[in-house]
Design a protein around this motif. Structure first.
Motif, PDB file in Angstrom:
ATOM      1  N   ALA A  37       0.978  -1.304   0.020  1.00 33.79           N
ATOM      2  CA  ALA A  37       0.049  -0.128   0.103  1.00 33.79           C
ATOM      3  C   ALA A  37       0.810   1.336   0.071  1.00 33.79           C
ATOM      4  CB  ALA A  37      -1.037  -0.047   1.097  1.00 33.79           C
ATOM      5  N   HIS A  41      -2.313   5.794   0.462  1.00 30.19           N
ATOM      6  CA  HIS A  41      -3.425   4.868   0.624  1.00 30.19           C
ATOM      7  C   HIS A  41      -3.757   4.749   2.149  1.00 30.19           C
ATOM      8  CE1 HIS A  41      -1.960   3.551  -3.417  1.00 30.19           C
ATOM      9  NE2 HIS A  41      -3.016   4.450  -3.805  1.00 30.19           N
ATOM     10  N   ALA A  45      -7.220   5.622   4.071  1.00 32.95           N
ATOM     11  CA  ALA A  45      -8.123   4.546   4.927  1.00 32.95           C
ATOM     12  C   ALA A  45      -8.501   5.112   5.977  1.00 32.95           C
ATOM     13  CB  ALA A  45      -7.350   3.240   4.808  1.00 32.95           C
ATOM     14  N   SER A  76       3.742   5.857  -3.653  1.00 27.18           N
ATOM     15  CA  SER A  76       2.584   5.496  -4.517  1.00 27.18           C
ATOM     16  C   SER A  76       2.981   5.113  -5.934  1.00 27.18           C
ATOM     17  CB  SER A  76       1.611   6.782  -4.475  1.00 27.18           C
ATOM     18  OG  SER A  76       2.526   7.767  -5.176  1.00 27.18           O
ATOM     19  N   ARG A 114      -1.166  -3.661  -5.327  1.00 18.78           N
ATOM     20  CA  ARG A 114      -1.736  -2.620  -4.372  1.00 18.78           C
ATOM     21  C   ARG A 114      -2.854  -3.334  -3.576  1.00 18.78           C
ATOM     22  NH1 ARG A 114      -5.211   1.111  -3.094  1.00 18.78           N
ATOM     23  NH2 ARG A 114      -6.576   1.689  -4.795  1.00 18.78           N
ATOM     24  N   TRP A 115      -2.907  -2.964  -2.312  1.00 20.33           N
ATOM     25  CA  TRP A 115      -3.627  -3.462  -1.469  1.00 20.33           C
ATOM     26  C   TRP A 115      -5.216  -2.817  -1.595  1.00 20.33           C
ATOM     27  CZ3 TRP A 115      -5.103  -0.372   3.678  1.00 20.33           C
ATOM     28  CH2 TRP A 115      -5.816  -1.253   4.456  1.00 20.33           C
ATOM     29  N   ARG A 116      -6.333  -3.543  -1.628  1.00 19.74           N
ATOM     30  CA  ARG A 116      -7.777  -3.007  -1.696  1.00 19.74           C
ATOM     31  C   ARG A 116      -8.445  -3.236  -0.492  1.00 19.74           C
ATOM     32  NH1 ARG A 116      -8.105  -2.790  -7.383  1.00 19.74           N
ATOM     33  NH2 ARG A 116      -6.044  -2.814  -8.268  1.00 19.74           N
ATOM     34  N   ASP A 118     -11.084  -4.112   2.022  1.00 26.96           N
ATOM     35  CA  ASP A 118     -12.285  -4.680   1.769  1.00 26.96           C
ATOM     36  C   ASP A 118     -13.408  -3.596   2.633  1.00 26.96           C
ATOM     37  OD1 ASP A 118     -14.659  -5.995   1.533  1.00 26.96           O
ATOM     38  OD2 ASP A 118     -13.612  -8.132   2.106  1.00 26.96           O
TER      39      ASP A 118
END
Length: 124
Positions: A37, A41, A45, A76, A114-116, A118
């Motif tokens: 990430a 990001h 979050a 990034s 890249r971490w999404r 949830d």
DNA sequence: GGCATGACATTGC
DNA sequence: AGCAATGCCATGC
């Protein structure tokens, strides 16, 4: 599990129940192995999309034996912020590769790793 | 409370 | 594509 949900963390931060650094640590623990990430990001979050620098500041304060997976946080553009660091730089790259994150020419393919977060598990 | 610092991000050359 | 200049904002003195 790895503690409170991202939503809980963001709310605790907004309510002033925890400091920004603590919120960062809790959020970073949500990044799964094999994913990365960006500082921005993580900040986003937590509800502070402009606080990317502070995320780095928070991670810099971590002790070396922490359980927070700090190596999963990169820039990034996919480059490693610590690559200039003689100690942590190579370590970070090694940790990522060990987790299956491919690094090509000192960069990670963000579009792929890249971490999404949830967002579907947000409480009713 | 004001001021400098910094594991960043974005924009403009 | 790569580099410099600006904006950001939590921390610590």
């Amino acid at each position: 599990m790895q503690g409170p949900s991202l939503v809980d963390i963001a709310e605790a931060l907004a309510d002033g129940d925890v400091g920004f650094r603590m919120a960062v640590y809790a959020a970073v623990r949500h990044i799964p192995a094999g994913a990365v990430a960006g500082y921005g990001h993580v900040a986003a979050a937590l509800g502070s999309p402009r606080a990317a620098r502070q995320v780095g500041y928070a991670l810099a304060a971590l002790p070396p034996e922490t359980d927070v997976p700090w190596w999963r946080v990169i820039r990034s553009d996919g480059s490693i912020a610590l690559q200039g660091d003689p100690n942590r730089g190579p370590l970070q790259a090694a940790m990522l590769r060990q987790e299956g994150v491919h690094i090509h020419d000192h960069r990670v393919d963000m579009a792929r790793f890249r971490w999404r977060p949830d967002l579907s598990i947000r409480p009713a």
